[in-house]
Design a protein around this motif. Structure first.
Motif, PDB file in Angstrom:
ATOM      1  N   PRO A   1       0.827  -1.208   0.000  1.00  0.00           N
ATOM      2  CA  PRO A   1       0.000   0.000   0.000  1.00  0.00           C
ATOM      3  C   PRO A   1       0.863   1.261   0.000  1.00  0.00           C
ATOM      4  CG  PRO A   1      -0.042  -1.049   2.158  1.00  0.00           C
ATOM      5  CD  PRO A   1       0.733  -1.951   1.271  1.00  0.00           C
ATOM      6  N   GLU A   2       0.379   2.261  -0.707  1.00  0.00           N
ATOM      7  CA  GLU A   2       1.061   3.555  -0.748  1.00  0.00           C
ATOM      8  C   GLU A   2       0.109   4.602  -0.174  1.00  0.00           C
ATOM      9  OE1 GLU A   2       2.712   4.754  -4.583  1.00  0.00           O
ATOM     10  OE2 GLU A   2       4.414   5.272  -3.278  1.00  0.00           O
ATOM     11  N   HIS A   3       0.559   5.299   0.856  1.00  0.00           N
ATOM     12  CA  HIS A   3      -0.306   6.241   1.571  1.00  0.00           C
ATOM     13  C   HIS A   3      -0.097   7.654   1.052  1.00  0.00           C
ATOM     14  CE1 HIS A   3      -1.185   8.766   5.272  1.00  0.00           C
ATOM     15  NE2 HIS A   3      -2.332   8.188   5.007  1.00  0.00           N
ATOM     16  N   ASP A   4      -1.207   8.337   0.742  1.00  0.00           N
ATOM     17  CA  ASP A   4      -1.139   9.716   0.247  1.00  0.00           C
ATOM     18  C   ASP A   4      -1.618  10.649   1.367  1.00  0.00           C
ATOM     19  OD1 ASP A   4      -1.489  12.156  -0.900  1.00  0.00           O
ATOM     20  OD2 ASP A   4      -2.777  11.469  -2.544  1.00  0.00           O
ATOM     21  N   PRO A   5      -0.681  11.333   2.056  1.00  0.00           N
ATOM     22  CA  PRO A   5      -1.102  12.164   3.201  1.00  0.00           C
ATOM     23  C   PRO A   5      -2.016  13.319   2.798  1.00  0.00           C
ATOM     24  CG  PRO A   5       1.238  12.489   2.704  1.00  0.00           C
ATOM     25  CD  PRO A   5       0.764  11.369   1.838  1.00  0.00           C
ATOM     26  N   SER A   6      -1.968  13.734   1.529  1.00  0.00           N
ATOM     27  CA  SER A   6      -2.815  14.864   1.118  1.00  0.00           C
ATOM     28  C   SER A   6      -4.292  14.472   1.061  1.00  0.00           C
ATOM     29  CB  SER A   6      -2.357  15.415  -0.233  1.00  0.00           C
ATOM     30  OG  SER A   6      -2.678  14.497  -1.248  1.00  0.00           O
TER      31      SER A   6
END
Ligand code: SF4
Ligand code: SF4
Length: 157
Positions: free
Chosen positions: A37-42
């Motif tokens: 998984p790749e987390h996008d903080p925006s």
């Protein structure tokens, strides 16, 4: 016993049969597999749903003053995709490549800071629900008042 000794001696002089793998020479992988998984903080509102559903306890969210620290230990991730399926803002996606090669354990750690907003009534820090409001009521529409308040203030008459 003798054949065993012969095999052992032969193996001592054989060249290595495993190939060194690095991020640069990864083999092609068949389609249909998903990666870490790749987390996008925006896009993250620090709601904690992914933390709740992660069966491997990879995700840990904790408050530091006016921010939430979003932490992932990807070395323990099973790529099950639960966090992706349940995230209400599509802040997590599978990486397209299922391989994740690193020689340093720190490369598997993710730390993102998610800014909180203040409750419109009491000033307590709460998640910013703007993305959810836009999803529910349409892009650019004002955020309804009840989504700008903490749970305690929402319950007050
Ligand atoms: S479920 Fe999505 S929005 Fe909620 S904390 Fe996890 S990544 Fe952020
Ligand atoms: S893919 Fe599965 S194991 Fe990995 S962080 Fe998400 S829920 Fe946890």
């Amino acid at each position: 016993m003798l054949p065993l000794i012969r095999i052992l001696i032969e193996n001592i002089f054989k060249p290595p049969i495993t190939e060194e793998i690095s991020a640069a020479n990864l083999p092609e992988h068949p389609g249909g597999f998903h990666g870490y998984p790749e987390h996008d903080p925006s896009r993250c509102i620090a709601c904690g749903i992914c933390q709740y559903f992660c069966p491997a306890k990879v995700i840990k969210i904790s408050q530091i003053d006016d921010k939430m620290n979003y932490h992932m230990d990807l070395d323990q991730c099973t790529c099950c995709g639960q966090c992706i399926d349940y995230c209400p803002t599509n802040a997590i996606k599978h990486r397209p490549n299922p391989y994740f090669v690193a020689t340093n354990l720190d490369d598997f750690k993710v730390d993102h800071q998610i800014k909180l907003i203040k409750c419109a009534k009491c000033g307590a820090f709460i998640p910013d629900m703007t993305l959810i409001a836009h999803k529910l009521f349409g892009e650019g529409k004002p955020v309804p008042k009840h989504l700008t308040m903490c749970p305690k203030c929402k319950r007050k008459p």
